[in-house]
Design a protein around this motif. Structure first.
Motif, PDB file in Angstrom:
ATOM      1  N   ILE A   1     -19.898   8.116  11.832  1.00  0.00           N
ATOM      2  CA  ILE A   1     -20.430   8.647  10.574  1.00  0.00           C
ATOM      3  C   ILE A   1     -19.646   8.071   9.388  1.00  0.00           C
ATOM      4  N   PHE A   2     -18.316   8.133   9.481  1.00  0.00           N
ATOM      5  CA  PHE A   2     -17.499   7.616   8.379  1.00  0.00           C
ATOM      6  C   PHE A   2     -17.593   6.092   8.287  1.00  0.00           C
TER       7      PHE A   2
ATOM      8  N   LEU B   1     -20.702   5.439   6.453  1.00  0.00           N
ATOM      9  CA  LEU B   1     -20.505   5.853   5.062  1.00  0.00           C
ATOM     10  C   LEU B   1     -19.745   4.772   4.291  1.00  0.00           C
TER      11      LEU B   1
ATOM     12  N   MET C   1     -26.886   6.394   5.082  1.00  0.00           N
ATOM     13  CA  MET C   1     -27.949   7.102   5.799  1.00  0.00           C
ATOM     14  C   MET C   1     -29.011   6.128   6.290  1.00  0.00           C
TER      15      MET C   1
ATOM     16  N   VAL D   1     -23.526   9.566  18.031  1.00  0.00           N
ATOM     17  CA  VAL D   1     -23.350  10.129  16.690  1.00  0.00           C
ATOM     18  C   VAL D   1     -23.731  11.600  16.565  1.00  0.00           C
ATOM     19  N   LYS D   2     -24.466  12.099  17.559  1.00  0.00           N
ATOM     20  CA  LYS D   2     -25.029  13.444  17.445  1.00  0.00           C
ATOM     21  C   LYS D   2     -23.991  14.574  17.288  1.00  0.00           C
TER      22      LYS D   2
ATOM     23  N   SER E   1     -22.803  14.656  13.644  1.00  0.00           N
ATOM     24  CA  SER E   1     -23.878  14.811  12.659  1.00  0.00           C
ATOM     25  C   SER E   1     -24.493  16.214  12.737  1.00  0.00           C
TER      26      SER E   1
ATOM     27  N   LEU F   1     -22.124  18.534  10.859  1.00  0.00           N
ATOM     28  CA  LEU F   1     -22.188  18.329   9.407  1.00  0.00           C
ATOM     29  C   LEU F   1     -23.450  18.960   8.823  1.00  0.00           C
ATOM     30  N   ILE F   2     -24.572  18.784   9.527  1.00  0.00           N
ATOM     31  CA  ILE F   2     -25.826  19.326   9.008  1.00  0.00           C
ATOM     32  C   ILE F   2     -25.824  20.847   9.083  1.00  0.00           C
TER      33      ILE F   2
ATOM     34  N   LEU G   1     -23.906  21.920   6.087  1.00  0.00           N
ATOM     35  CA  LEU G   1     -24.239  21.204   4.847  1.00  0.00           C
ATOM     36  C   LEU G   1     -24.253  22.106   3.617  1.00  0.00           C
ATOM     37  N   VAL G   2     -24.827  23.283   3.752  1.00  0.00           N
ATOM     38  CA  VAL G   2     -24.978  24.149   2.569  1.00  0.00           C
ATOM     39  C   VAL G   2     -23.632  24.559   1.981  1.00  0.00           C
ATOM     40  N   ILE G   3     -22.616  24.694   2.821  1.00  0.00           N
ATOM     41  CA  ILE G   3     -21.302  25.083   2.301  1.00  0.00           C
ATOM     42  C   ILE G   3     -20.754  23.989   1.386  1.00  0.00           C
ATOM     43  N   PHE G   4     -21.025  22.738   1.749  1.00  0.00           N
ATOM     44  CA  PHE G   4     -20.428  21.617   1.027  1.00  0.00           C
ATOM     45  C   PHE G   4     -20.901  21.514  -0.414  1.00  0.00           C
ATOM     46  N   PHE G   5     -22.075  22.038  -0.724  1.00  0.00           N
ATOM     47  CA  PHE G   5     -22.471  21.946  -2.129  1.00  0.00           C
ATOM     48  C   PHE G   5     -22.229  23.212  -2.934  1.00  0.00           C
TER      49      PHE G   5
END
Lengths: 110, 231
Positions: free
Chosen positions: A8-9, A12, A33, A50-51, A54, A57-58, A61-65
């Motif tokens: 993933i990184f 990125l 992506m 990768v699963k 990923s 992270l998904i 995801l909501v916490i990160f924003f």
């Protein structure tokens, strides 16, 4: 998990590098992506590679924003001053987006 | 004195995690759409910061560690997209056409309406990507020189709107197809809309998740050019 996180990184940083090298008007993470999707599609990497990372992270995801949402407090005056045009534009545009997308699929009989 | 303590990164990290944890618990006790956990967590943190007179910048010393993970999460969306893509191959062309049309409509209509209503340019730049998933919308706004924090707030609001009223609006306008409902929710209301699509059914949910990713890509690619044409 470590391997998938590394992938993933890796994608990125590849995206960031391409965006920076060619001064593209697309963010590096969005290119990352696209690259990871293409790599999966061409079977250069497998989903199992990768699963694990990923999915995690998904899941969160909501916490990160949340910090960006909290940042809204800094711009409270601007929002308060223009809340009406913002609300009208955003609501009508959202209804239009919903309808245009749906009617194409509805008419095609899918 | 206390302000110095709040400057520690762990403060911002901890308050973010606990606010979200409590908000999820609240949602589980009362299942009501306006109790969206992200919305409640954000509102709760803002209240806390205001009450204790803590600057956003102070909170964000720690907050940055949390939002850093948006970058890898966007890459993870590519993996999610691939997985879902395998499930919907047969309707691919018409699906892409619908998301493309919806995505462009979303960007152009919000820009057009904001211009018409004489909103300041910085707001228009911040809301052009209002339909797409928050991490992508934030990146788009950054490129457009808008204010990412405004984007984040409005994008979440759009998601909640789509979640609460999307299926109702679609049914009122005569949409019956499950695929159409799912795709429309994902295109217009990203992840929060997708959560509703999954409540409507698995098929709707899959199409919604895929539409969310695809519209993120489409909007990221076209919006910088559209904004350049206009301003």
């Amino acid at each position: 998990m470590l391997k998938s996180l590394l992938y993933i990184f890796g994608f990125l940083i590849a995206g960031e590098l391409v965006s920076w090298l060619f001064q593209l008007p697309v963010a590096g993470n969005i290119l990352g992506m696209l690259f990871i999707f293409i790599a999966l599609k061409l079977k250069l990497i497998s989903l199992e590679d990768v699963k694990p990372a990923s999915d995690k992270l998904i899941k969160y995801l909501v916490i990160f924003f949340i910090p960006y949402g909290v940042g809204l407090m800094v711009h409270f005056n601007l929002i308060a001053e223009f809340w009406l045009p913002i609300s009208v534009a955003v609501i009508f545009s959202s209804i239009l987006t919903l309808y245009v997308t749906a009617i194409i699929l509805e008419k095609s009989g899918k | 004195m206390m302000q110095q303590f709040f400057q520690l990164p762990v403060f911002g990290v901890f308050i973010t995690l606990i606010a979200y944890f409590l908000a999820v618990k609240l949602r589980k006790s009362w299942n009501y759409v306006l109790l969206n956990p992200v919305l409640i967590a954000i509102a709760g943190i803002i209240c806390f910061l205001l009450i204790f007179r803590i600057n956003f910048e102070t909170y964000n010393v720690g907050g940055k560690y949390i939002s850093f993970f948006l970058g890898p999460s966007v890459v993870a969306l590519g993996v999610f997209f691939y997985e879902k893509y395998e499930e919907v191959k047969q309707n691919l062309k018409i699906f892409i056409l619908a998301v493309l049309a919806g995505g462009i409509t979303g960007v152009l209509s919000v820009i057009g309406l904001l211009l018409l209503l004489k909103a300041p340019e910085v707001i228009t730049r911040s809301l052009a990507a209002k339909s797409v998933t928050t991490p992508i919308a934030i990146e788009i706004t950054r490129l457009l020189n808008g204010i990412p924090e405004i984007t984040a707030g409005i994008v979440i609001a759009v998601g909640i709107f789509g979640n609460a009223f999307g299926p109702f609006i679609l049914k009122k306008t005569g949409i019956k197809s499950k695929i159409a409902i799912g795709t429309a929710l994902g295109t217009a209301a990203h992840g929060i809309g997708t959560a509703r699509a999954f409540e409507e059914g698995k098929l709707q949910g899959v199409y919604s998740g895929l539409a969310m990713c695809l519209n993120g890509i489409i909007t990221a690619l076209i919006t910088p050019y559209l904004i350049e044409l206009i301003f």
